[in-house]
Design a protein around this motif. Structure first.
Motif, PDB file in Angstrom:
ATOM      1  N   TRP A  52       0.125 -12.072  14.561  1.00 53.45           N
ATOM      2  CA  TRP A  52       0.845 -11.762  13.454  1.00 53.45           C
ATOM      3  C   TRP A  52       0.281 -12.632  12.270  1.00 53.45           C
ATOM      4  O   TRP A  52      -0.019 -13.956  12.338  1.00 53.45           O
ATOM      5  N   ARG A  53       0.253 -12.077  11.059  1.00 53.48           N
ATOM      6  CA  ARG A  53      -0.090 -12.890   9.860  1.00 53.48           C
ATOM      7  C   ARG A  53       0.517 -13.064   8.798  1.00 53.48           C
ATOM      8  O   ARG A  53       1.295 -11.966   8.496  1.00 53.48           O
ATOM      9  N   ARG A  54       0.719 -13.941   8.028  1.00 50.09           N
ATOM     10  CA  ARG A  54       2.007 -14.225   6.927  1.00 50.09           C
ATOM     11  C   ARG A  54       1.249 -14.103   5.781  1.00 50.09           C
ATOM     12  O   ARG A  54       0.362 -14.795   5.508  1.00 50.09           O
ATOM     13  N   PHE A  55       1.873 -13.430   4.685  1.00 49.41           N
ATOM     14  CA  PHE A  55       1.453 -13.499   3.534  1.00 49.41           C
ATOM     15  C   PHE A  55       2.635 -13.317   2.607  1.00 49.41           C
ATOM     16  O   PHE A  55       4.036 -13.335   3.030  1.00 49.41           O
ATOM     17  N   SER A  56       2.333 -13.916   1.611  1.00 50.68           N
ATOM     18  CA  SER A  56       3.308 -14.407   0.306  1.00 50.68           C
ATOM     19  C   SER A  56       3.529 -13.200  -0.734  1.00 50.68           C
ATOM     20  O   SER A  56       2.274 -12.597  -1.184  1.00 50.68           O
ATOM     21  N   VAL A  57       4.620 -12.698  -1.054  1.00 45.85           N
ATOM     22  CA  VAL A  57       4.640 -11.516  -1.995  1.00 45.85           C
ATOM     23  C   VAL A  57       4.294 -12.012  -3.333  1.00 45.85           C
ATOM     24  O   VAL A  57       4.805 -12.858  -4.053  1.00 45.85           O
ATOM     25  N   GLY A  58       3.021 -11.620  -3.774  1.00 44.87           N
ATOM     26  CA  GLY A  58       2.387 -12.053  -5.070  1.00 44.87           C
ATOM     27  C   GLY A  58       3.115 -11.266  -6.255  1.00 44.87           C
ATOM     28  O   GLY A  58       2.923 -11.811  -7.305  1.00 44.87           O
ATOM     29  N   ALA A  59       3.475  -9.771  -6.083  1.00 46.79           N
ATOM     30  CA  ALA A  59       3.841  -9.294  -7.177  1.00 46.79           C
ATOM     31  C   ALA A  59       4.605  -8.088  -6.654  1.00 46.79           C
ATOM     32  O   ALA A  59       4.135  -7.452  -5.570  1.00 46.79           O
ATOM     33  N   VAL A  60       5.570  -7.328  -7.494  1.00 52.81           N
ATOM     34  CA  VAL A  60       6.119  -6.051  -7.202  1.00 52.81           C
ATOM     35  C   VAL A  60       5.559  -5.150  -8.147  1.00 52.81           C
ATOM     36  O   VAL A  60       5.683  -5.344  -9.351  1.00 52.81           O
ATOM     37  N   PHE A  61       5.024  -4.063  -7.676  1.00 60.20           N
ATOM     38  CA  PHE A  61       4.461  -2.966  -8.474  1.00 60.20           C
ATOM     39  C   PHE A  61       5.317  -1.792  -8.293  1.00 60.20           C
ATOM     40  O   PHE A  61       5.877  -1.316  -7.454  1.00 60.20           O
ATOM     41  N   ARG A  62       5.168  -0.817  -9.609  1.00 57.41           N
ATOM     42  CA  ARG A  62       5.736   0.293  -9.554  1.00 57.41           C
ATOM     43  C   ARG A  62       5.016   1.437  -8.811  1.00 57.41           C
ATOM     44  O   ARG A  62       3.819   1.537  -9.000  1.00 57.41           O
ATOM     45  N   ASP A  63       5.736   2.315  -8.038  1.00 55.95           N
ATOM     46  CA  ASP A  63       5.098   3.317  -7.237  1.00 55.95           C
ATOM     47  C   ASP A  63       5.853   4.500  -6.954  1.00 55.95           C
ATOM     48  O   ASP A  63       7.099   4.109  -6.263  1.00 55.95           O
ATOM     49  N   TYR A  64       5.731   5.510  -7.162  1.00 59.11           N
ATOM     50  CA  TYR A  64       6.560   6.746  -7.020  1.00 59.11           C
ATOM     51  C   TYR A  64       5.953   7.653  -5.815  1.00 59.11           C
ATOM     52  O   TYR A  64       6.391   8.656  -5.677  1.00 59.11           O
TER      53      TYR A  64
END
Length: 830
Positions: A612-624
């Motif tokens: 398991w590798r932990r990441f930090s959420v750097g951004a939320v982007f728009r995606d349809y």
């Protein structure tokens, strides 16, 4: 007394068959929409279940890799360790067989009986030697009978197979009558060759007893995980749940409009028979029996309408199921629905909803008929005067209901069912205000017309509409609801389309895209470097989609290069300070953040071959692109955790003096040198295809909008016919005192025009409110997509025009009937 009342009821219904027929038709259309949508959804669910069953067979569990596959050597060690249990390596890949899309399924055929039942038993094949051919001949395939007929293929035929840009020749060695719809079955070795998966398998299917699950899961090496086979079917059903709920909600609007028609019809019958009810009350009939008489009539009409609606729904469902399947195929995964599943529960649900809505709609007229004293019931306008008094309290109740529902939408919430309930509360509350608004508008128009010297036909029409709100108000409410649905959904679609175009502007970063004909197949190694060295190519952006495992389940990970300085890159809606693409950070799409309640700075863990590798959420982007969500990592970061990722697509940015034709020739030359078929697609073509899929997705919504409008048209026609019949004597007096038949017909057409225009104008604010709630509440809770409200001018113009045309068309039959009837017949009465 009861047999007498029944005979009286039958006689009254037979004397005005058209009124009963319109009520039946209104209910039938509403039920047909509900049943058609329900059957289409049921068929899609069954097709999903059948597809999963055919692909998984009897396997209870599956061993899945965290990377691109399981090496043959590793699979062999696992099979040896799993020797007590039936197990087989599996290849499952999409392919094109003679141009048709199928799923290639490769398994160890020696384990077929244990894992796939008796579909491959000797008696299932016309020639037992075909099983030997499958085991020994490269490229040997089995097809289901349906697919073989669709392709025009027979055992022994050579078939062209395309996957990952490569073309192979396969041979059809046999046809299975049942159990292989949409699947091309091959032995494991042949499937690896056809799919270009030499040396690896996609997963291992196995049958485990419950007591062995924990031990097998604990013994798996890093990078592999054990999952229950049932999880795939549940995930696919969950993936399409919001889409199916939206369809059902749209269909219920048509049934709600049908309820207005029943109310209008039964109100008219009560008005028309008020003298009869007064006589029956004077002769000893109780209030309960009078109410029961009205409800029994309604139940009979609703039952006939429900039966007719079920028949119409089955017919409509055969076409609707293909629209549903095509939408699921465009948005989610490949789905083939060959037959319409006739689920008795869905048919009973449609009939039950029809009876319930009809009885609820008839309750007020029944109570009104039972509650009026005999002397008052025998007056000419008793019930209509009482109905006039309902409009203001009904409007106040509706305003309070709409305001309460609107305020509730401002509170946080995640429940889609609650969102639809609040939408219904707001819409229904506003609809309850329509009769009062219609009465006020018509009265104002009559007064204004009288002061300005308007034509007599217009003044009489306005006064009649205002004075007959018991029928015209309900018809206007039904029409306003249907047109508002059209306006509201149109606003939502236009806002969605505008958002998709803006998303494409940020997502399409290159002028050309290089891919294979399979999403799963990687591009040849070194292709990116060769294209960068091509004259006219300024830069390339590498990308690859892969499935990864999180603690919440599987997710789609897009691995790609960081955006170049001159490219816009993904549209970021929220971000951490600093570089969102920095090491240790991951980007999440808006739907994924919504479904998993993530925000910039939160943590997310992914299963990698090393753990398991932990990441930090750097951004939320728009995606349809997906309502399930998408994760995004920089290519360099991902290669540190997953080896052999490969490249799935390349976005080419051309230099200012780049020649597109020269780039096409270079890509073609590289494809020939690698013995692969590479697709070079212009960004404009991708944009066009995306918008075509968008339009196809909402084609089914357009069908439901038209059906709701058809139900409303029946309601307006019913109300105007009832109004013409009730005012028959008044019309005869007008004719006897000098009004021509043409002038009388114009008066009735003016009534329909007033009703339609007022309903259309009221539908605009109602539709805008509905569109805003669909965008702010329903779309967010169902799919996780947000978008800016866009109000298309054509929706504002088409709403009143559509309502006016529908009402005018509905007014034409009663106008012609009244204009042709001799005055003497009208004066004599019924």
């Amino acid at each position: 007394m009861i047999p007498l009342l029944a005979r009286i009821s039958l006689r009254q219904l037979s004397r005005q068959p058209w009124q009963s027929a319109l009520a039946v038709l209104g209910i039938a259309l509403g039920v047909a929409v509900v049943v058609a949508v329900g059957l289409a959804n049921d068929s899609a669910r069954r097709a999903i279940a059948l597809s999963v069953e055919q692909l998984d067979g009897r396997a209870s569990h599956r061993i899945e890799p965290s990377g691109a596959g399981i090496a043959d050597a590793e699979a062999a060690r696992l099979l040896q360790a799993l020797a007590p249990y039936p197990a087989t390596p599996v290849i499952e890949q999409p392919l094109r067989l003679e141009g048709a899309g199928l799923t290639l399924l490769g398994i160890d055929l020696l384990q077929a009986d244990a894992l796939r039942g008796n579909a491959l038993a000797a008696e299932a094949l016309p020639d037992p030697a075909q099983l030997a051919d499958l085991l020994t001949e490269p490229g040997a395939l089995l097809l289901g009978a349906t697919d073989a007929r669709r392709l025009g293929a027979r055992p022994g035929d050579r078939l062209s197979v395309r996957h990952g840009g490569r073309t192979h020749q396969a041979r059809l060695v046999g046809v299975i009558e049942q159990g292989l719809d949409g699947i091309a079955l091959a032995d494991l070795g042949s499937a690896q060759w056809l799919a270009g998966r030499d040396g690896v398998v996609d997963r291992i299917d196995l049958v485990l007893p419950p007591e062995a699950v924990a031990g097998v899961a604990a013994a798996l090496p890093p990078g592999l995980r054990l999952e229950a086979s049932a999880q795939r079917g549940a995930a696919l059903h969950e993936m399409t749940r919001a889409f199916r709920i939206n369809l059902l909600a749209m269909s219920l609007i048509a049934l709600l409009v049908g309820g207005f028609i029943v109310y209008s019809t039964q109100t008219f019958t009560v008005v028309r028979r008020r003298a009869l009810f007064g006589t029956l009350r004077a002769l000893g009939a109780t209030r309960a029996r009078i109410a029961a008489l009205v409800l029994a009539e309604t139940l009979a009409l609703a039952l006939v309408g429900a039966l007719l609606g079920i028949a119409l729904g089955i017919l409509a469902g055969r076409g609707l199921v293909q629209l549903v399947a095509r939408t699921i195929d465009d948005l989610y995964f490949r789905l083939e629905v060959s037959t319409l599943a006739l689920d008795p529960a869905t048919l009973l649900l449609g009939a039950g909803l029809a009876l319930g809505v009809a009885l609820l709609a008839a309750l007020a007229p029944a109570l009104e008929a039972a509650g009026v004293a005999p002397r008052e019931a025998m007056r000419a306008q008793g019930l209509e005067r009482r109905a006039q008094g309902w409009t203001a309290p009904l409007a106040r109740l509706g305003a309070a209901l709409a305001l309460t529902g609107w305020l509730a939408t401002l509170l946080p919430g995640e429940s889609l069912a609650q969102g639809f309930a609040l939408l219904l509360m707001v819409v229904l509350g506003l609809v309850l205000c329509v009769p009062a608004l219609l009465r006020g508008a018509a009265a104002a128009l009559a007064g204004l017309g009288a002061r300005l010297g308007a034509p007599l036909a217009l003044v009489l029409a306005a006064r009649t509409v205002a004075g007959s709100v018991a029928r015209t108000g309900i018809a206007a409410a039904a029409l306003a609801l249907a047109v508002a649905t059209s306006v509201g959904v149109g606003v939502m679609i236009e806002s969605f389309r505008h958002g998709v175009i803006d998303w494409l502007d940020h997502t399409l970063e290159g002028e050309f895209y290089v891919t294979t004909d399979s999403r799963e197949a990687p591009l040849p190694r070194g292709l990116d470097e060769a294209l960068v060295a091509t004259d006219g190519v300024a830069s390339v952006i590498r990308a690859r989609r892969m499935t990864v495992t999180t603690h919440e389940g599987d997710a789609t990970l897009l691995v790609r290069d960081r955006p170049t300085p001159e490219a816009t890159g993904p549209l970021l809606l929220a971000r951490l300070d600093g570089d969102p693409w920095a090491a240790g950070r991951i980007l999440v799409s808006e739907p994924y953040a919504h479904h998993h309640r993530l925000a910039p700075g939160d943590r997310i863990e992914l299963a990698t071959p090393a753990g398991w590798r932990r990441f930090s959420v750097g951004a939320v982007f728009r995606d349809y692109g997906s309502d399930r969500g998408l994760l995004m990592l920089p290519y360099r970061e991902a290669r540190a955790h997953w080896e052999g990722i490969g490249i799935g697509s390349l976005a080419l940015r051309l230099a200012p003096d780049g020649d597109p034709q020269r780039v096409r020739e270079r890509v073609q030359a590289l494809a020939e040198s690698h013995d692969r078929t590479l697709l070079l697609t212009a960004s404009g073509e991708i944009r066009t295809l995306t918008l075509e899929i968008f339009d196809r997705t909402f084609a089914i919504t357009e069908v439901l909008r038209l059906l709701a409008l058809a139900v409303a048209f029946v309601g307006v026609l019913s109300a105007l016919l009832a109004l013409q019949l009730e005012r028959r004597r008044t019309h005869a007096l007008l004719r006897a005192t000098g009004m021509s038949g043409r002038a009388l017909a114009l008066t009735l057409l003016a009534q329909g025009s007033i009703l339609g225009l007022v309903a259309g104008l009221l539908a605009i604010p109602l539709g805008l409110v509905m569109g805003e709630l669909l965008i702010r509440i329903i779309n967010v809770r169902a799919f996780g997509w947000s978008m800016a409200l866009q109000i298309p001018p054509q929706a504002l113009l088409s709403g009143p025009l559509l309502a006016w045309c529908a009402a005018l068309a509905a007014a034409l039959p009663p106008a012609l009937r009244a204009g042709r009837e001799p005055p003497a017949r009208g004066l004599r009465g019924d």
